[in-house]
Write an enzyme that holds these catalytic residues in place. Structure first.
Site, PDB file in Angstrom:
ATOM      1  N   ARG A  55      -0.860   5.360   6.476  1.00 18.62           N
ATOM      2  CA  ARG A  55      -1.701   4.767   5.695  1.00 18.62           C
ATOM      3  C   ARG A  55      -2.420   3.743   6.705  1.00 18.62           C
ATOM      4  O   ARG A  55      -1.903   3.397   7.506  1.00 18.62           O
ATOM      5  CB  ARG A  55      -0.840   3.977   4.687  1.00 18.62           C
TER       6      ARG A  55
ATOM      7  N   ARG B   6      -0.331  -8.666   5.129  1.00 20.79           N
ATOM      8  CA  ARG B   6       0.106  -8.271   3.751  1.00 20.79           C
ATOM      9  C   ARG B   6       1.481  -8.970   3.797  1.00 20.79           C
ATOM     10  O   ARG B   6       1.650  -9.375   2.580  1.00 20.79           O
ATOM     11  CB  ARG B   6       0.416  -6.871   3.933  1.00 20.79           C
TER      12      ARG B   6
ATOM     13  N   LYS C 215       9.613   0.079  -2.479  1.00 18.93           N
ATOM     14  CA  LYS C 215       9.364  -0.031  -4.035  1.00 18.93           C
ATOM     15  C   LYS C 215       9.023   1.421  -4.405  1.00 18.93           C
ATOM     16  O   LYS C 215       9.569   1.859  -5.439  1.00 18.93           O
ATOM     17  CB  LYS C 215       8.187  -1.026  -4.389  1.00 18.93           C
TER      18      LYS C 215
HETATM   19  P1  AP5 Z   1       8.006   2.583   0.430  1.00 19.14           P
HETATM   20  O1  AP5 Z   1       8.821   3.068  -0.650  1.00 19.14           O
HETATM   21  O2  AP5 Z   1       6.694   3.437   0.775  1.00 19.14           O
HETATM   22  O3  AP5 Z   1       7.763   1.044   0.263  1.00 19.14           O
HETATM   23  P2  AP5 Z   1       6.832   0.107  -0.718  1.00 19.14           P
HETATM   24  O4  AP5 Z   1       7.575  -0.891  -1.184  1.00 19.14           O
HETATM   25  O5  AP5 Z   1       6.064   1.009  -1.771  1.00 19.14           O
HETATM   26  O6  AP5 Z   1       5.794  -0.404   0.218  1.00 19.14           O
HETATM   27  P3  AP5 Z   1       4.219  -0.459   0.064  1.00 19.14           P
HETATM   28  O7  AP5 Z   1       3.356  -0.653   1.628  1.00 19.14           O
HETATM   29  O8  AP5 Z   1       3.531   0.852  -0.722  1.00 19.14           O
HETATM   30  O9  AP5 Z   1       3.927  -1.835  -0.564  1.00 19.14           O
HETATM   31  P4  AP5 Z   1       2.893  -2.564  -0.682  1.00 19.14           P
HETATM   32  O10 AP5 Z   1       3.242  -3.466  -1.752  1.00 19.14           O
HETATM   33  O11 AP5 Z   1       2.252  -3.256   0.816  1.00 19.14           O
HETATM   34  O12 AP5 Z   1       1.591  -1.488  -0.989  1.00 19.14           O
HETATM   35  P5  AP5 Z   1       0.835  -1.071  -2.361  1.00 19.14           P
HETATM   36  O13 AP5 Z   1       0.536   0.498  -2.318  1.00 19.14           O
HETATM   37  O14 AP5 Z   1       1.588  -1.573  -3.590  1.00 19.14           O
HETATM   38  O15 AP5 Z   1       8.949   2.405   1.813  1.00 19.14           O
HETATM   39  C1  AP5 Z   1       8.127   2.087   3.055  1.00 19.14           C
HETATM   40  C2  AP5 Z   1       8.627   2.910   4.324  1.00 19.14           C
HETATM   41  O16 AP5 Z   1      10.037   2.507   4.475  1.00 19.14           O
HETATM   42  C3  AP5 Z   1       8.703   4.325   3.921  1.00 19.14           C
HETATM   43  O17 AP5 Z   1       8.293   5.195   5.130  1.00 19.14           O
HETATM   44  C4  AP5 Z   1      10.078   4.681   3.337  1.00 19.14           C
HETATM   45  O18 AP5 Z   1      10.562   6.194   3.505  1.00 19.14           O
HETATM   46  C5  AP5 Z   1      10.926   3.716   4.196  1.00 19.14           C
HETATM   47  N1  AP5 Z   1      12.153   3.356   3.334  1.00 19.14           N
HETATM   48  C6  AP5 Z   1      12.039   2.883   2.014  1.00 19.14           C
HETATM   49  N2  AP5 Z   1      13.224   2.532   1.706  1.00 19.14           N
HETATM   50  C7  AP5 Z   1      14.047   2.415   2.947  1.00 19.14           C
HETATM   51  C8  AP5 Z   1      15.342   1.872   3.090  1.00 19.14           C
HETATM   52  N3  AP5 Z   1      16.315   1.326   2.354  1.00 19.14           N
HETATM   53  N4  AP5 Z   1      15.619   1.899   4.452  1.00 19.14           N
HETATM   54  C9  AP5 Z   1      14.802   2.526   5.508  1.00 19.14           C
HETATM   55  N5  AP5 Z   1      13.589   3.084   5.302  1.00 19.14           N
HETATM   56  C10 AP5 Z   1      13.368   3.095   3.947  1.00 19.14           C
HETATM   57  O19 AP5 Z   1      -0.648  -1.777  -2.266  1.00 19.14           O
HETATM   58  C11 AP5 Z   1      -1.495  -1.690  -1.244  1.00 19.14           C
HETATM   59  C12 AP5 Z   1      -2.611  -2.437  -1.319  1.00 19.14           C
HETATM   60  O20 AP5 Z   1      -3.280  -2.609  -2.737  1.00 19.14           O
HETATM   61  C13 AP5 Z   1      -1.931  -3.971  -1.132  1.00 19.14           C
HETATM   62  O21 AP5 Z   1      -1.987  -4.664   0.162  1.00 19.14           O
HETATM   63  C14 AP5 Z   1      -3.502  -4.752  -2.217  1.00 19.14           C
HETATM   64  O22 AP5 Z   1      -4.570  -4.969  -1.223  1.00 19.14           O
HETATM   65  C15 AP5 Z   1      -3.535  -3.657  -3.139  1.00 19.14           C
HETATM   66  N6  AP5 Z   1      -2.998  -3.989  -4.488  1.00 19.14           N
HETATM   67  C16 AP5 Z   1      -1.963  -3.137  -4.827  1.00 19.14           C
HETATM   68  N7  AP5 Z   1      -1.346  -3.663  -6.034  1.00 19.14           N
HETATM   69  C17 AP5 Z   1      -2.110  -4.778  -6.389  1.00 19.14           C
HETATM   70  C18 AP5 Z   1      -1.908  -5.897  -7.444  1.00 19.14           C
HETATM   71  N8  AP5 Z   1      -1.141  -5.687  -8.181  1.00 19.14           N
HETATM   72  N9  AP5 Z   1      -2.887  -6.857  -7.238  1.00 19.14           N
HETATM   73  C19 AP5 Z   1      -3.726  -7.106  -6.130  1.00 19.14           C
HETATM   74  N10 AP5 Z   1      -3.708  -6.012  -5.291  1.00 19.14           N
HETATM   75  C20 AP5 Z   1      -2.916  -5.129  -5.257  1.00 19.14           C
HETATM   76 MG    MG Z   2       4.351   1.552  -2.314  1.00 11.41          MG
END
Ligand code: AP5
Ligand code: MG
Length: 215
Positions: free
Chosen positions: A160, A171, A13
């Site tokens: 992270r 997660r 994402k």
């Molecule tokens: P990346 O682009 O970083 O993926 P992402 O989907 O953004 O992953 P996140 O871990 O950020 O998602 P998340 O939803 O768990 O965490 P968030 O920060 O939102 O890509 C991942 C990796 O793969 C990278 O190394 C990238 O280079 C690689 N990659 C990308 N695309 C690729 C491809 N096509 N092929 C190969 N490699 C690829 O949330 C963190 C925490 O915050 C949550 O767990 C929760 O506790 C809290 N939180 C956040 N938002 C909310 C909400 N709305 N409500 C409640 N709690 C929330």
């Molecule tokens: Mg992210």
């Protein structure tokens, strides 16, 4: 462009949101990034959020919804926005609908990036992020030009804390239980497009551009 990006943890994402925000000149709003920056700065919000994030659980809706509401009323969101990681529950989606109605705008699309769980667990161990600008890298799929140094701002990239395998699995469980129902929610509204997050980031980016069409 007014876009929501849905997807499991590590689906890509953030990676796609950064690209789209640049090409469409709209702010990229990641609730995860907002929480992490609060944790880094030691704020009350950060302390509360950390309790949930470290366990692979969602931060409670009443905290998260308020943050997004404040962010969406900032002037730079008038030209559009990309929401990355929000909404994540039906309650959040309903509140977002109400916020947008108040603003007199609609979402153009909801982009769902689908990646199988096994692939996600493999990917997460290689992720590195820039603590300064939020850029996301991967040791194999998207390495930094200089080892461990962010291409944009030269800060040292880090792993992270919630990317440890047992937390990633938690997660994923949280995602399937609480966030996956949003696929049906937005399918019913008729504005959901799904792409499969491929092995190569550029391939996913091309799929995303095709799926979103003209804006
Ligand atoms: P990346 O682009 O970083 O993926 P992402 O989907 O953004 O992953 P996140 O871990 O950020 O998602 P998340 O939803 O768990 O965490 P968030 O920060 O939102 O890509 C991942 C990796 O793969 C990278 O190394 C990238 O280079 C690689 N990659 C990308 N695309 C690729 C491809 N096509 N092929 C190969 N490699 C690829 O949330 C963190 C925490 O915050 C949550 O767990 C929760 O506790 C809290 N939180 C956040 N938002 C909310 C909400 N709305 N409500 C409640 N709690 C929330
Ligand atoms: Mg992210």
């Amino acid at each position: 462009m007014r876009l929501v990006i849905l997807g499991a943890p590590g689906a890509g994402k953030g990676t796609q949101a950064v690209n789209l925000a640049k090409t469409h000149n709209v702010p990229h709003i990641s609730t995860g990034d907002i929480f992490r920056s609060n944790i880094k700065n030691g704020t009350e919000l950060g302390k509360k959020a950390k309790e949930y994030i470290d366990k692979g659980l969602l931060v409670p809706d009443e905290i998260t919804i308020g943050i997004v509401k404040d962010r969406l009323t900032e002037p730079d969101c008038q030209k559009g926005f990309i929401l990355d990681g929000f909404p994540r529950t039906i309650e959040q989606a309903e509140k977002l609908d109400a916020m947008l109605e108040e603003m007199g705008v609609k979402l153009d699309k909801v982009l769902n990036i689908h990646v199988p769980d096994d692939e996600i667990v493999k990917r997460m161990s290689g992720r590195r992020v820039c603590p300064k600008c939020g850029a996301s890298y991967h040791t194999v799929y998207k390495p930094t030009a200089k080892e461990n140094v962010c291409d944009n701002c030269e800060a040292n990239v880090v792993q992270r804390e919630d990317d440890k395998e047992e937390i990633v699995r938690k997660r994923l469980e949280t995602y399937h239980k609480q966030t996956e129902p949003l696929i049906e929610y937005y399918t019913k509204k008729g504005n959901l497009v799904t792409v499969v997050g491929k092995e190569k980031i550029e391939d996913t980016t091309n799929e995303v551009i095709k799926a979103l069409g003209e804006f």
